[in-house]
Design a protein around this motif. Structure first.
Motif, PDB file in Angstrom:
ATOM      1  N   GLU A  67       0.828  -1.200   0.000  1.00  0.00           N
ATOM      2  CA  GLU A  67       0.000   0.000   0.000  1.00  0.00           C
ATOM      3  C   GLU A  67       0.872   1.264   0.000  1.00  0.00           C
ATOM      4  OE1 GLU A  67      -2.977   0.374  -0.640  1.00  0.00           O
ATOM      5  OE2 GLU A  67      -3.368   2.438  -0.017  1.00  0.00           O
ATOM      6  N   THR A  68       1.974   1.229   0.761  1.00  0.00           N
ATOM      7  CA  THR A  68       2.891   2.381   0.821  1.00  0.00           C
ATOM      8  C   THR A  68       3.456   2.667  -0.560  1.00  0.00           C
ATOM      9  OG1 THR A  68       3.491   1.885   3.095  1.00  0.00           O
ATOM     10  CG2 THR A  68       5.025   3.263   1.864  1.00  0.00           C
ATOM     11  N   MET A  69       3.872   1.631  -1.258  1.00  0.00           N
ATOM     12  CA  MET A  69       4.465   1.828  -2.581  1.00  0.00           C
ATOM     13  C   MET A  69       3.426   2.331  -3.581  1.00  0.00           C
ATOM     14  SD  MET A  69       7.569   1.328  -2.082  1.00  0.00           S
ATOM     15  CE  MET A  69       8.064   1.602  -3.751  1.00  0.00           C
ATOM     16  N   ARG A  70       2.185   1.815  -3.425  1.00  0.00           N
ATOM     17  CA  ARG A  70       1.120   2.258  -4.337  1.00  0.00           C
ATOM     18  C   ARG A  70       0.847   3.758  -4.139  1.00  0.00           C
ATOM     19  NH1 ARG A  70      -3.877   3.313  -4.376  1.00  0.00           N
ATOM     20  NH2 ARG A  70      -4.184   2.874  -2.173  1.00  0.00           N
ATOM     21  N   GLN A  71       0.754   4.183  -2.839  1.00  0.00           N
ATOM     22  CA  GLN A  71       0.491   5.597  -2.539  1.00  0.00           C
ATOM     23  C   GLN A  71       1.657   6.466  -3.008  1.00  0.00           C
ATOM     24  OE1 GLN A  71      -0.562   6.274   1.547  1.00  0.00           O
ATOM     25  NE2 GLN A  71      -2.303   4.897   1.473  1.00  0.00           N
ATOM     26  N   MET A  72       2.870   5.936  -2.862  1.00  0.00           N
ATOM     27  CA  MET A  72       4.044   6.708  -3.274  1.00  0.00           C
ATOM     28  C   MET A  72       4.037   6.946  -4.787  1.00  0.00           C
ATOM     29  SD  MET A  72       7.992   5.924  -2.394  1.00  0.00           S
ATOM     30  CE  MET A  72       8.623   5.617  -4.014  1.00  0.00           C
ATOM     31  N   THR A  73       3.674   5.920  -5.523  1.00  0.00           N
ATOM     32  CA  THR A  73       3.645   6.042  -6.986  1.00  0.00           C
ATOM     33  C   THR A  73       2.564   7.023  -7.423  1.00  0.00           C
ATOM     34  OG1 THR A  73       4.350   3.752  -7.081  1.00  0.00           O
ATOM     35  CG2 THR A  73       3.530   4.704  -9.125  1.00  0.00           C
ATOM     36  N   GLU A  74       1.396   6.963  -6.748  1.00  0.00           N
ATOM     37  CA  GLU A  74       0.298   7.885  -7.076  1.00  0.00           C
ATOM     38  C   GLU A  74       0.706   9.334  -6.805  1.00  0.00           C
ATOM     39  OE1 GLU A  74      -3.529   5.063  -6.072  1.00  0.00           O
ATOM     40  OE2 GLU A  74      -3.186   6.862  -4.895  1.00  0.00           O
ATOM     41  N   GLY A  75       1.301   9.538  -5.617  1.00  0.00           N
ATOM     42  CA  GLY A  75       1.715  10.895  -5.225  1.00  0.00           C
ATOM     43  C   GLY A  75       2.776  11.443  -6.153  1.00  0.00           C
ATOM     44  N   SER A  76       3.738  10.602  -6.533  1.00  0.00           N
ATOM     45  CA  SER A  76       4.813  11.048  -7.417  1.00  0.00           C
ATOM     46  C   SER A  76       4.260  11.442  -8.776  1.00  0.00           C
ATOM     47  CB  SER A  76       5.864   9.944  -7.592  1.00  0.00           C
ATOM     48  OG  SER A  76       6.480   9.693  -6.359  1.00  0.00           O
ATOM     49  N   ALA A  77       3.261  10.682  -9.248  1.00  0.00           N
ATOM     50  CA  ALA A  77       2.663  10.991 -10.548  1.00  0.00           C
ATOM     51  C   ALA A  77       1.955  12.342 -10.494  1.00  0.00           C
ATOM     52  CB  ALA A  77       1.680   9.896 -10.931  1.00  0.00           C
ATOM     53  N   ASP A  78       1.325  12.632  -9.335  1.00  0.00           N
ATOM     54  CA  ASP A  78       0.589  13.888  -9.187  1.00  0.00           C
ATOM     55  C   ASP A  78       1.549  15.083  -9.163  1.00  0.00           C
ATOM     56  OD1 ASP A  78      -1.491  15.587  -8.828  1.00  0.00           O
ATOM     57  OD2 ASP A  78      -1.580  15.350  -6.657  1.00  0.00           O
ATOM     58  N   SER A  79       2.598  14.982  -8.335  1.00  0.00           N
ATOM     59  CA  SER A  79       3.511  16.117  -8.188  1.00  0.00           C
ATOM     60  C   SER A  79       4.515  16.212  -9.338  1.00  0.00           C
ATOM     61  CB  SER A  79       4.275  16.018  -6.866  1.00  0.00           C
ATOM     62  OG  SER A  79       5.048  14.839  -6.845  1.00  0.00           O
ATOM     63  N   GLY A  80       4.654  15.130 -10.081  1.00  0.00           N
ATOM     64  CA  GLY A  80       5.647  15.138 -11.161  1.00  0.00           C
ATOM     65  C   GLY A  80       5.108  15.657 -12.481  1.00  0.00           C
ATOM     66  N   GLY A  81       3.833  16.055 -12.484  1.00  0.00           N
ATOM     67  CA  GLY A  81       3.227  16.556 -13.724  1.00  0.00           C
ATOM     68  C   GLY A  81       3.790  17.900 -14.138  1.00  0.00           C
ATOM     69  N   THR A  82       3.369  18.361 -15.313  1.00  0.00           N
ATOM     70  CA  THR A  82       3.859  19.637 -15.821  1.00  0.00           C
ATOM     71  C   THR A  82       3.013  20.780 -15.260  1.00  0.00           C
ATOM     72  OG1 THR A  82       4.291  18.433 -17.838  1.00  0.00           O
ATOM     73  CG2 THR A  82       4.523  20.818 -17.949  1.00  0.00           C
ATOM     74  N   SER A  83       3.693  21.858 -14.869  1.00  0.00           N
ATOM     75  CA  SER A  83       2.972  23.024 -14.371  1.00  0.00           C
ATOM     76  C   SER A  83       2.212  23.686 -15.506  1.00  0.00           C
ATOM     77  CB  SER A  83       3.957  24.019 -13.751  1.00  0.00           C
ATOM     78  OG  SER A  83       4.572  23.444 -12.623  1.00  0.00           O
ATOM     79  N   LYS A  84       0.988  24.163 -15.209  1.00  0.00           N
ATOM     80  CA  LYS A  84       0.170  24.808 -16.241  1.00  0.00           C
ATOM     81  C   LYS A  84      -0.123  26.234 -15.826  1.00  0.00           C
ATOM     82  CE  LYS A  84      -1.995  20.557 -17.794  1.00  0.00           C
ATOM     83  NZ  LYS A  84      -3.158  19.689 -17.696  1.00  0.00           N
ATOM     84  N   TYR A  85       0.033  27.139 -16.769  1.00  0.00           N
ATOM     85  CA  TYR A  85      -0.176  28.545 -16.463  1.00  0.00           C
ATOM     86  C   TYR A  85      -1.332  29.060 -17.319  1.00  0.00           C
ATOM     87  CZ  TYR A  85       4.602  27.639 -15.010  1.00  0.00           C
ATOM     88  OH  TYR A  85       5.712  27.092 -14.442  1.00  0.00           O
TER      89      TYR A  85
ATOM     90  N   PHE B  51      11.375   9.234   4.769  1.00  0.00           N
ATOM     91  CA  PHE B  51       9.953   9.391   4.431  1.00  0.00           C
ATOM     92  C   PHE B  51       9.816   9.978   3.035  1.00  0.00           C
ATOM     93  CE2 PHE B  51      10.284   9.644   8.980  1.00  0.00           C
ATOM     94  CZ  PHE B  51       9.145   9.008   9.477  1.00  0.00           C
ATOM     95  N   LYS B  52       8.671   9.723   2.460  1.00  0.00           N
ATOM     96  CA  LYS B  52       8.265  10.435   1.237  1.00  0.00           C
ATOM     97  C   LYS B  52       7.013  11.218   1.637  1.00  0.00           C
ATOM     98  CE  LYS B  52       9.551   9.410  -2.648  1.00  0.00           C
ATOM     99  NZ  LYS B  52      10.719   9.962  -3.412  1.00  0.00           N
ATOM    100  N   LEU B  53       7.034  12.523   1.403  1.00  0.00           N
ATOM    101  CA  LEU B  53       5.899  13.372   1.783  1.00  0.00           C
ATOM    102  C   LEU B  53       5.190  13.889   0.533  1.00  0.00           C
ATOM    103  CD1 LEU B  53       7.663  15.674   4.437  1.00  0.00           C
ATOM    104  CD2 LEU B  53       6.880  13.333   4.726  1.00  0.00           C
ATOM    105  N   PHE B  54       3.888  13.943   0.618  1.00  0.00           N
ATOM    106  CA  PHE B  54       3.097  14.501  -0.486  1.00  0.00           C
ATOM    107  C   PHE B  54       2.175  15.571   0.064  1.00  0.00           C
ATOM    108  CE2 PHE B  54       4.075  10.128  -1.697  1.00  0.00           C
ATOM    109  CZ  PHE B  54       4.719  10.364  -2.900  1.00  0.00           C
ATOM    110  N   ARG B  55       2.192  16.725  -0.556  1.00  0.00           N
ATOM    111  CA  ARG B  55       1.292  17.812  -0.175  1.00  0.00           C
ATOM    112  C   ARG B  55       0.627  18.318  -1.440  1.00  0.00           C
ATOM    113  NH1 ARG B  55       2.711  15.935   3.839  1.00  0.00           N
ATOM    114  NH2 ARG B  55       3.571  16.871   5.722  1.00  0.00           N
TER     115      ARG B  55
END
Lengths: 259, 361
Positions: free
Chosen positions: B37-55, B196-200
């Motif tokens: 579960e930890t690895m699944r959440q980590m992958t989800e969070g990384s995908a969210d924060s690793g996206g391209t910024s949109k202006y 730790f890996k933190l996601f905000r």
């Protein structure tokens, strides 16, 4: 017959002359409960110890045990010294090397004039002679080095100048001098640079924190995932020295550590 | 079609394998164990924060300035630095506020784009000089002669053009964090580092971020002289220009947006950083900042520009015409500077000598 009687009496007289010296030490100079030594080694060390302690009228003893009798090596050494009747003269002057086999800890305990003759720097010097052999589990050589060094330090004390030199390497001295010379310059430079910054207040502002709408921050996800741990251990400084009070209420000096 | 998810060890990046006995993912390289579960959440969070910024900024529609007869304006041009500024026709000033050149040429007012808002000057020239002189105490190595013999070559109140940006941000940031605990026993000192890996993620809003829209006004000075209190902003009226100069924008919105994006992104990440307090070290790994409701306005903000001549060198200062904040670069008295250096070093030498003596005896 008369000649024989004269010889016996003369021998007794001579013995009587030496008796007060020998009589002041009631305890064996070395006790090896840990079983580190062979009989021949024990006898040799006993002879050397007795020679030193009789020459200076000062207790020099060795005590080893397999299990620690008190909570710490320091407390064990102090208790053995205090309750075992060690020491010479009115103040029970002396030094004892204590070793616990199971925990591989050692402690030099000093009492009376021993605290002066084997002061902090003297104990560091003594330790530097003994510890290498302890680390090699060569106990006979360690104890021999202890006796020889104790003899050396007691000889200096007898001459009125107890050993009190720090054993500092040239590298250490040069390091301390350089740090003392350069640190103030570095500190002065850093502080000066800090003040110089105030002379130029026209600097870019890479942030816009002043313009955040009050109360607009809304944290929707706050997830902290624990991944793994790493534990590292480093050996504690092997030695410590200083003055302390033992369980009997007497003041001891000493130094010890593990090997 | 299902995709086989391959997880990599966060510690050593080796592939993780599923251990049927413990139902966890294990790393055969470094022996770490990770719950699925930890690895699944980590992958989800990384995908969210690793996206391209949109202006997403709306287009700015310029409005032409209409002469309302509130004040008669003239154009002034500086042949030295090329500044084109507008001002009250009756203005006596003939010195360029940006470069101090005195051959400024007065010409016919040719019209300009009308600003949306203006923050009127709150500090008159006397108050601005008092603010400037009051700032001397903050300059530790200021030559005494500068305080007494400085010569104000030019001091002009200038309405500097700024693009003002409003936006709402939707951001996701991931961090690598460490928490260190230490303890000891009789033989060893132990240090435990928990990784730790933190996601905000969340939203944050910004209003009225100013970006200098004048090429002649030094961006560094204009950012340093902030902040401006936008509550005092009013609908633009030419009457506010009476007695002051007004620059017009020559930096386009498109050119300014880049700087606004940088500042918003930095502050968004910083605001999210503040929610990660209980760790020894926190290092941002990736971030995605999406902008929405981006609004742009054209405003004039009040700045007193000072050019001071001292020892044949020109020193430039800017004073916030609303708050009195002074920014610039003061001349440095080297005698005072080195005197301070040796004072600190001298005190430190006394302390170092005491410490050295203790270490060597």
């Amino acid at each position: 017959m008369k000649k024989l009687l004269s010889c016996v009496l003369l021998t007794l007289l001579l013995l009587t002359l030496f008796l007060p010296v020998y009589a002041s030490f009631e305890n064996p100079s070395i006790v090896d409960e840990a079983g580190y030594l062979m009989q021949s080694e024990l006898a040799s060390l006993t002879e050397k110890l007795d020679k030193v302690r009789n020459e200076y009228d000062f207790e020099v003893a060795i005590y080893t045990e397999s299990e620690m009798t008190s909570d710490t090596a320091e407390a064990s050494a102090d208790d053995i010294y205090d309750y075992g009747g060690y020491g010479a003269g009115e103040n029970d002057d002396g030094i004892m090397l204590y070793i616990c086999r199971d925990t591989r800890e050692y402690h030099f305990t000093t009492h009376g004039k021993g605290r002066e003759y084997f002061n902090k720097n003297g104990l560091i010097y003594l330790e530097s002679k003994v510890l290498p052999y302890l680390e090699d589990d060569n106990y006979y050589k360690a104890f021999s080095a202890y006796i020889e060094t104790a003899d050396e330090l007691l000889s200096m004390a007898k001459d009125g100048t107890p050993y009190n030199e720090k054993n500092l390497s040239t590298k250490y001295i040069v390091g301390v001098v350089l740090v003392c010379l350069l640190t103030p310059l570095l500190l002065g430079f850093i502080m000066m640079k800090k003040k110089l910054k105030k002379m130029k207040t026209a600097v870019e502002n890479d942030y816009a924190a002043n313009y955040i709408k009050p109360g607009s921050m809304n944290l929707t996800t706050s997830r902290d995932l624990f991944l793994y741990s790493r534990i590292t251990k480093t050996e504690r400084p092997k030695s410590s020295s200083g003055t302390h009070t033992s369980s009997s209420g007497r003041t001891h000096g000493g130094r010890g550590g593990s090997f | 079609m299902d995709v086989i998810q391959n997880y990599k060890c966060p510690c050593c990046t080796a592939p993780l394998v599923f251990d049927a006995q413990t139902q966890n993912l294990i790393c055969e390289s470094c022996d770490n164990t990770f719950p699925l579960e930890t690895m699944r959440q980590m992958t989800e969070g990384s995908a969210d924060s690793g996206g391209t910024s949109k202006y997403d900024w709306e287009n700015y529609t310029p409005r032409n300035y209409e002469d309302t007869n509130e004040v008669t304006l003239s154009n002034y041009s500086c042949p030295s630095c090329g500044a084109e500024i507008s001002g009250d026709d009756t203005l006596g000033s003939t010195v360029c506020p940006y470069c101090g050149n005195s051959t400024i040429v007065k010409g016919q007012f040719e019209g300009t784009l009308k600003p949306d808002y203006i923050i009127p000057f709150k500090l008159n020239i006397k108050a601005a000089i008092e603010a400037f002189e009051g700032d001397f105490k903050n300059a530790p190595f200021l030559p005494d002669e500068f305080k007494n013999k400085r010569k104000i070559e030019e001091m002009a109140g200038v309405y500097v053009p700024f693009w003002m940006f409003d936006c709402d941000c939707d951001a996701a940031v991931s961090y690598n964090a460490e928490r260190i605990t230490a303890w000891s026993d009789s033989n060893y000192n132990y240090t435990k580092t928990d990784y730790f890996k933190l996601f905000r993620s969340g939203q944050i809003g910004f209003a009225n971020i100013p970006v200098d829209a004048s090429k002649k006004a030094d961006n560094t000075y204009m950012e340093a002289v902030e902040p401006f209190n936008y509550e005092d902003a009013v609908e633009f009226s030419g009457a506010y220009l009476s007695g002051y100069l007004a620059d017009k924008y020559d930096v386009s919105v498109e050119e300014s947006i880049k700087r606004a994006n940088e500042r918003v992104e930095n502050s968004t990440i910083e605001a999210f950083n503040d929610t990660t307090n209980c760790y020894t070290a926190v290092i941002p790994e990736s971030s995605r900042v999406g902008f929405s409701n981006g609004k742009i306005r054209y405003s004039l903000l009040p700045v007193w520009m000072l050019n001071i001549k001292y020892m044949d060198k020109m020193y430039k200062f800017a004073i916030n015409g609303q708050t009195g904040k002074v920014v610039g670069e003061y001349p440095v008295d080297n005698r005072k500077k080195w005197k301070y250096f040796w004072k600190i070093a001298g005190i430190a030498y006394v302390a170092a000598a005491a410490v050295g003596w203790m270490l060597l005896h």
